[in-house]
Design a protein around this motif. Structure first.
Motif, mmCIF file in Angstrom:
data_model
loop_
_atom_site.group_PDB
_atom_site.id
_atom_site.type_symbol
_atom_site.label_atom_id
_atom_site.label_comp_id
_atom_site.label_asym_id
_atom_site.label_seq_id
_atom_site.Cartn_x
_atom_site.Cartn_y
_atom_site.Cartn_z
ATOM 1 N N TYR A 56 -7.421 9.762 -5.593
ATOM 2 C CA TYR A 56 -8.393 9.994 -6.663
ATOM 3 C C TYR A 56 -7.990 9.138 -7.859
ATOM 4 O O TYR A 56 -6.861 9.245 -8.340
ATOM 5 C CB TYR A 56 -8.432 11.476 -7.052
ATOM 6 C CG TYR A 56 -8.958 12.333 -5.922
ATOM 7 C CD1 TYR A 56 -10.321 12.576 -5.783
ATOM 8 C CD2 TYR A 56 -8.087 12.854 -4.962
ATOM 9 C CE1 TYR A 56 -10.810 13.324 -4.727
ATOM 10 C CE2 TYR A 56 -8.568 13.613 -3.897
ATOM 11 C CZ TYR A 56 -9.935 13.842 -3.784
ATOM 12 O OH TYR A 56 -10.414 14.569 -2.729
ATOM 13 N N CYS A 77 -14.127 9.777 -12.357
ATOM 14 C CA CYS A 77 -13.290 9.926 -11.157
ATOM 15 C C CYS A 77 -13.936 9.238 -9.957
ATOM 16 O O CYS A 77 -15.160 9.296 -9.781
ATOM 17 C CB CYS A 77 -13.114 11.421 -10.874
ATOM 18 S SG CYS A 77 -12.228 11.787 -9.361
ATOM 19 N N SER A 79 -13.038 8.451 -5.558
ATOM 20 C CA SER A 79 -12.135 8.819 -4.464
ATOM 21 C C SER A 79 -12.151 7.744 -3.390
ATOM 22 O O SER A 79 -13.140 7.013 -3.223
ATOM 23 C CB SER A 79 -12.549 10.162 -3.855
ATOM 24 O OG SER A 79 -13.795 10.035 -3.215
ATOM 25 N N TRP A 86 -14.234 2.733 -2.957
ATOM 26 C CA TRP A 86 -14.175 3.893 -3.838
ATOM 27 C C TRP A 86 -15.541 4.551 -4.006
ATOM 28 O O TRP A 86 -16.538 3.872 -4.269
ATOM 29 C CB TRP A 86 -13.615 3.487 -5.206
ATOM 30 C CG TRP A 86 -12.175 3.111 -5.117
ATOM 31 C CD1 TRP A 86 -11.664 1.865 -4.841
ATOM 32 C CD2 TRP A 86 -11.044 3.981 -5.253
ATOM 33 N NE1 TRP A 86 -10.284 1.913 -4.813
ATOM 34 C CE2 TRP A 86 -9.875 3.199 -5.064
ATOM 35 C CE3 TRP A 86 -10.896 5.343 -5.540
ATOM 36 C CZ2 TRP A 86 -8.593 3.727 -5.139
ATOM 37 C CZ3 TRP A 86 -9.612 5.871 -5.616
ATOM 38 C CH2 TRP A 86 -8.478 5.075 -5.414
ATOM 39 N N GLU A 89 -17.259 9.834 -7.925
ATOM 40 C CA GLU A 89 -17.239 11.306 -7.929
ATOM 41 C C GLU A 89 -17.746 11.872 -9.251
ATOM 42 O O GLU A 89 -17.671 13.069 -9.492
ATOM 43 C CB GLU A 89 -15.829 11.835 -7.654
ATOM 44 C CG GLU A 89 -15.246 11.449 -6.307
ATOM 45 C CD GLU A 89 -15.827 12.249 -5.131
ATOM 46 O OE1 GLU A 89 -16.727 13.072 -5.345
ATOM 47 O OE2 GLU A 89 -15.354 12.024 -3.994
ATOM 48 N N SER A 92 -15.222 13.733 -14.637
ATOM 49 C CA SER A 92 -14.327 14.883 -14.451
ATOM 50 C C SER A 92 -14.100 15.663 -15.731
ATOM 51 O O SER A 92 -13.907 16.871 -15.716
ATOM 52 C CB SER A 92 -12.954 14.405 -13.968
ATOM 53 O OG SER A 92 -13.048 13.972 -12.662
ATOM 54 N N ILE A 150 -11.620 16.950 -8.447
ATOM 55 C CA ILE A 150 -12.567 16.071 -9.163
ATOM 56 C C ILE A 150 -13.109 16.719 -10.440
ATOM 57 O O ILE A 150 -13.811 16.095 -11.219
ATOM 58 C CB ILE A 150 -13.739 15.602 -8.266
ATOM 59 C CG1 ILE A 150 -14.561 16.781 -7.744
ATOM 60 C CG2 ILE A 150 -13.244 14.740 -7.114
ATOM 61 C CD1 ILE A 150 -15.856 16.343 -7.067
#
Ligand code: GAL
Length: 368
Positions: A56, A77, A79, A86, A89, A92, A150
C-alpha cells in the motif's frame, strides 16, 4: 442500424485490451507512472506498507499549480501486488472543510507514513503538519488511525513531540556531549533549549517499525538543523519521551530508515526546499546510535543532486534478500501534481550502500 448492438461489446473488448497492454513490467524512474485508471500516481512524499501480500502506497495528493503544495485533498492510497501496477484506492485521510481544524483544507500535510500495530490491530498514519495560514511555523507531527489499511483514517491529534524531555544518551557518553542549555555546545542547541518546554519542532519525517515491534518517529527538528529519532508508545500514537539527536547542526531532511543484517541504515537529504541536493546516508548498530555519517550513497552523473530527487522511503521487497528500493520524489513545485517518482535499487558492498541511476529496471536485479 443493427451493428449498433456490437458497439458496446467492441468498446468493452478494446478497453480490456487497452488495459492489458498498459500492464507494467518494469520501473522507469522519473516517467509518468499511470495507475489502473491511466492517471499519473498522485502520492508524493510517500511511504509503502506491506500488508498481507499487498503493498500500500500512501502519499500526498497534490493538485495542479503551486496551490498543490498545500493539502487541498488529503492522503492518497494505492495498492499493488507486483510494485509496478498500482490500483487507485482513493483518499485515506481527508483534509477538513472546517478552517479551525488542525488538518483544515489548505494546510500543509506532508510525508505521510503508515505502520501497522499488531497489538492494537490498528493502522497508524503519521505526517508532518503545518497549520492553515501559518507557513511552516507550526512544525508539528500529526497522527491518524484506522481499522482498515486503506482507511478512512481518523485524525487524532497534532503536536510538537517530547516537551520537557532531554535526549537519551547511551552509557559512557561524555558529559560534554550532552545538551547543556546553560552553556550550549552547538549553534543549534539554542533551538532545542528554546523548544524544550513546548516540545521539539517536527518537520520532514518517517516512521520505522523494528523487528521487536517497537516503532520510532524520525524527524527534522530544531529549525531543520538536527534529526530526532524518538520512540513511539506501544500503540504507536504518541511519543514516550525517549529520543536521540542525530548529526546535530547539519540540516538533514527527508529521512528513510531500513534494517539489514542487524544494521540500521538511514538515507536523508540536505535542506534546500524543493530544489534537489546530495543525499547522505548513516548507519548504526543500535537504533539509539551512535549513528555514523557516510556521505552520499549516489554515484555517477547527477549524483550530487540525487538525480533531481529527494528521498522519502526505502522499501524492503518482500520475499527477497538484500532487496531494498530507494524511493525519492522529483518535486514540481510550480505544478505540484506533476511531481515524479524515482525508484532505484540499492546495492550493497559489504555493509556499505550505493545507489546508481538506471533508466529502466525490474525486480530481477535482486537475487531470490
Ligand atoms: C523540502 C521538504 C519537503 C517540503 C519542502 C517545502 O525540503 O523535504 O517535504 O517541506 O521542503 O519547501
Amino acid at each position: 442500424m443493427k451493428y449498433y448492438r456490437f458497439l458496446l461489446p467492441a468498446f468493452l473488448l478494446l478497453s480490456i485490451i487497452g488495459r492489458a497492454q498498459t500492464k507494467l513490467t518494469s520501473f522507469s524512474p522519473g516517467a509518468i507512472w499511470p495507475d489502473d485508471k491511466g492517471v499519473h500516481i498522485n502520492a508524493h512524499g510517500g511511504g509503502i506498507l506491506y500488508n498481507d501480500g499487498v503493498y500500500y502506497w500512501f502519499g500526498e495528493h497534490k493538485i495542479a499549480g503551486d496551490a498543490g503544495n498545500r493539502a487541498m485533498v488529503g492522503v492518497h492510497c494505492y495498492s499493488s501486488k507486483d510494485l509496478y501496477n498500482w490500483k487507485d484506492e482513493g483518499i485515506s485521510l481527508s483534509v477538513s472543510p472546517d478552517t479551525t481544524n488542525d488538518i483544515a483544507k489548505g494546510c500543509v500535510l506532508e510525508r505521510p507514513k503508515v505502520v501497522y500495530n499488531k497489538k492494537t490491530k490498528k493502522y497508524v498514519m503519521w505526517f508532518h503538519l503545518e497549520l492553515l495560514g501559518k507557513g511552516y511555523s507550526a512544525a508539528r507531527a500529526g497522527v491518524a488511525v484506522s481499522d482498515k489499511v486503506i482507511g478512512p483514517y481518523k485524525f487524532i491529534k497534532s503536536y510538537r513531540p517530547n516537551p520537557g524531555q532531554t535526549p537519551f544518551y547511551p552509557a559512557l557518553t561524555p558529559e560534554g556531549d550532552k545538551i547543556n542549555c546553560v552553556n550550549p555546545t552547538h549553534e543549534t542547541d539554542k533551538f532545542f533549549c528554546r523548544d524544550l518546554p513546548g516540545g521539539q519542532m517536527a518537520r520532514d519525517m518517517t516512521v520505522f517499525v523494528d523487528d521487536d515491534g517497537k516503532a520510532y518517529h524520525v524527524f527534522s527538528s530544531e529549525e531543520n538543523y538536527t534529526l530526532d529519532l524518538a520512540e513511539l508508545t506501544p500503540d504507536y500514537t504518541g511519543h514516550t519521551g525517549k529520543f536521540i539527536r542525530i548529526y546535530i547542526g547539519h540540516q538533514t531532511e527527508a529521512p528513510a530508515l531500513f534494517k539489514r543484517n542487524g544494521i540500521y541504515y538511514m538515507i536523508g537529504s540536505g535542506c534546500t526546499g524543493w530544489a534537489p541536493n546530495a543525499a547522505r546516508w548513516f548507519s548504526a548498530k543500535s537504533i539509539w546510535g551512535p549513528w555514523t555519517y557516510h556521505g552520499n550513497p549516489c554515484q555517477g552523473p547527477d549524483s550530487q543532486i540525487t538525480y533531481g530527487g529527494q528521498s522519502t522511503h526505502v522499501l524492503p521487497v518482500a520475499g527477497k534478500r538484500d532487496a531494498f528500493i530507494f524511493i525519492a520524489d522529483k518535486w514540481a513545485p510550480k505544478d505540484a501534481i506533476d511531481g515524479r517518482y524515482l525508484w532505484l535499487p540499492i546495492s550493497f558492498k559489504g555493509d556499505d550502500i550505493e545507489i546508481n541511476w538506471v533508466d529502466n529496471w525490474n525486480l530481477d536485479v535482486f537475487k531470490k
